[in-house]
Design an enzyme around this catalytic site. Structure first.
Site, PDB file in Angstrom:
ATOM      1  N   GLU A  62       3.582  17.355  -9.742  1.00 27.71           N
ATOM      2  CA  GLU A  62       4.291  17.093  -8.510  1.00 27.71           C
ATOM      3  C   GLU A  62       5.404  16.084  -8.628  1.00 27.71           C
ATOM      4  OE1 GLU A  62       2.779  16.246  -4.041  1.00 27.71           O
ATOM      5  OE2 GLU A  62       1.595  15.750  -5.535  1.00 27.71           O
ATOM      6  N   GLU A 306      -7.006 -23.855   6.052  1.00 27.62           N
ATOM      7  CA  GLU A 306      -6.757 -24.362   7.043  1.00 27.62           C
ATOM      8  C   GLU A 306      -5.956 -25.531   7.297  1.00 27.62           C
ATOM      9  OE1 GLU A 306     -10.338 -23.037  10.011  1.00 27.62           O
ATOM     10  OE2 GLU A 306     -10.690 -24.676   9.044  1.00 27.62           O
TER      11      GLU A 306
END
Length: 513
Positions: A62, A306
């Site tokens: 391909e 955080e």
């Protein structure tokens, strides 16, 4: 005797297939666009040439050979070196007219098979990769011819004794295995790669659907494509590790008295989960845990999700721990990043690489709740188990924080509660108009621990463990009430009470009342 297997060299895949794919047989790798089919096939081919000395033939049907090699050039497989040395031979049919490849009347694969046979014998190849075989099928008007000719091709590879990987496109993530519906019946083994959209992010998984004549593990496994190493599967279970359990005891705190609630301390390879509402002192406890490790001469790794590293170091100074010197000396490393920057699979591999490079004795993850918000429960559980098993295998102690909902929220972290060794619960307690903090040890494997709820204070001197909270009850359930007065204390008071006698009231008195 079990059929011998050819290792793939792909992290986690050989464990999933119990050794690799059967030698001398064909394996179909099917998936939708972008799922990683070509990467898996070329990685296995390059690994066999580099690590096992097994030469291979790459048949491109391909994309052109130049495009394929360019697309995988960033990986550290040394595939170009293998091509230059003749360990990998490429047959490029991507730009060849179909009639040149499929010769002999009504289209068949005999011409292609002849050329591949010559290439295999030329370099004494042991592996062959077809990428992608589905691009040849539009040349066949008869759907039955597809299965016949593909069977002819796979039989030819088996006669040559080569281990074959064939990639094929799928139309749907959860539909038929292959586009033409026959490739999976012809191949001896089938691997399905999926890349579905889940909560606005894509997650890659791999499933070994079948392996003829050999055993394999069932179910989907998450994987990621590392920029250098290529495909890596995420481990599923922490129970299968074979490390020797540690008997060494270490301190979790550094002078705040918290170790008194844990008896003799925790075991070296213990994993600790700290659950509590916002502001109850989870990060302070984690900082105390790191400080205790540094005091004992141990290197520590802190993952922050955080807040930034500078914020963490500033907050540590506010509670009496100056960690800047440890960072400069290379004894402490702080890794801060936003949790939604990458998938949990990618994040897990990044964290494992940090651990492998820095080699810490203690690891902190603050906070798991920041990661849980961006993923499904299953993904989160796989992430936690994968990280815990890695730390345990390295005899590394780990502390994880998770946030409970609300000021008096219930215990958070249920998905981890069965796999961690130590559970610490931090709660707010309101008593006599004052909000206090309480700590309770829910469990501590391998040792005894206190069963009362102790008051904790957080100040410029750090985290300090105080006396038992006795004035209220219902702390764990979240329904906090004053402690009832014991009956033995009420009895003397009742016995000494003087009851005043009154005259009987009349009907008029009752009416006025």
């Amino acid at each position: 005797m079990p059929h011998p297997k050819a290792p793939t060299g792909i992290t986690g895949l050989d464990e999933l297939t119990l050794g690799g794919f059967p030698v001398g047989r064909s394996t179909l790798v099917a998936g939708t666009s972008g799922s990683g089919k070509t990467v898996l096939a070329l990685q296995a081919l390059a690994s066999a040439a580099r690590d096992l000395g097994e030469r291979g033939v790459l048949v491109t049907l391909e994309e052109s050979a130049d495009e394929l090699i360019r697309n995988v050039a960033s990986f550290d497989w040394a595939i170009q070196e293998a091509i230059d040395s003749g360990d990998i031979l490429i047959l490029d049919y991507s730009m060849t007219p179909t009639t040149d490849v499929l010769e002999a009347g009504d289209f068949d694969f005999r011409g292609l098979l002849t050329r591949i046979t010559a290439a295999v014998r030329q370099i004494d190849a042991r592996r062959v990769v077809f990428d992608s075989v589905g691009s040849l099928f539009p040349s066949f008007a008869d759907p039955h011819a597809v299965r016949r000719e593909l069977s002819r091709l796979m039989s030819g590879m088996r006669e040559l004794g080569v281990t074959t990987l064939v990639t094929a496109e799928r139309v749907d993530e959860f539909g038929p295995v292959s586009r033409h519906g026959v490739e999976d019946f012809v191949a001896d083994s089938v691997v399905i790669l999926r890349h579905p959209l889940d909560q606005e992010t894509r997650r890659r998984t791999l499933e070994v659907l079948k392996v003829r004549g050999a055993q394999h593990r069932k179910g989907e496994r998450p994987f990621t494509i590392d920029p250098l190493r290529g495909i890596e599967l995420i481990p599923h279970s922490a129970i299968e590790d074979a490390h020797v359990a540690s008997t060494e005891r270490i301190a979790i705190g550094n002078g705040g008295g918290i170790d008194s609630a844990l008896g003799e301390g925790i075991l070296r390879d213990s994993s600790i989960l700290v659950s509590g509402s916002t502001g109850t002192g989870k990060t302070t406890l984690a900082i105390d845990y790191v400080s205790a490790g540094l005091t004992a001469g141990e290197s520590c790794l802190y993952f922050c999700f955080e807040e930034s590293s500078s914020q963490l170091l500033r907050n540590a100074r506010s509670v009496g721990h100056d960690l800047d010197g440890a960072v400069q000396d290379g004894k402490l490393r702080v890794v801060a990043q936003y949790p939604d920057r990458s998938s949990l699979e990618d994040l897990l591999l990044d964290m494992r690489r940090e651990v492998a490079e820095f080699a810490p004795r203690r690891v902190v993850v603050d906070s798991l709740s920041a990661l849980e918000r961006f993923t499904s429960p299953q993904q989160f559980h796989e992430f936690v188990v994968g990280l815990l098993s890695y730390l345990k295998a390295g005899d590394i102690s780990g502390l994880f924080t998770t946030t409970s909902p609300g000021a008096g929220g219930s215990f958070a972290g249920h998905q981890m509660s069965t796999v961690v060794d130590v559970l610490l619960l931090l709660r707010y307690v309101e008593s006599d108009g004052v909000v206090r903090r309480g700590l309770h040890v829910l469990k501590s494997r391998g040792g005894d621990h206190a069963h009362d709820i102790r008051e904790i204070t957080v100040s410029k001197h750090g985290l300090q463990l105080g006396p038992t909270i006795r004035e209220v009850t219902g702390i764990l359930s979240g329904i906090i009430m004053p402690m009832p007065v014991p009956t033995e204390q009420l009895a003397p008071a009742i016995a000494g009470t003087v009851i005043e006698e009154r005259p009987a009231s009349t009907g008029a008195d009752e009416a006025r009342a």
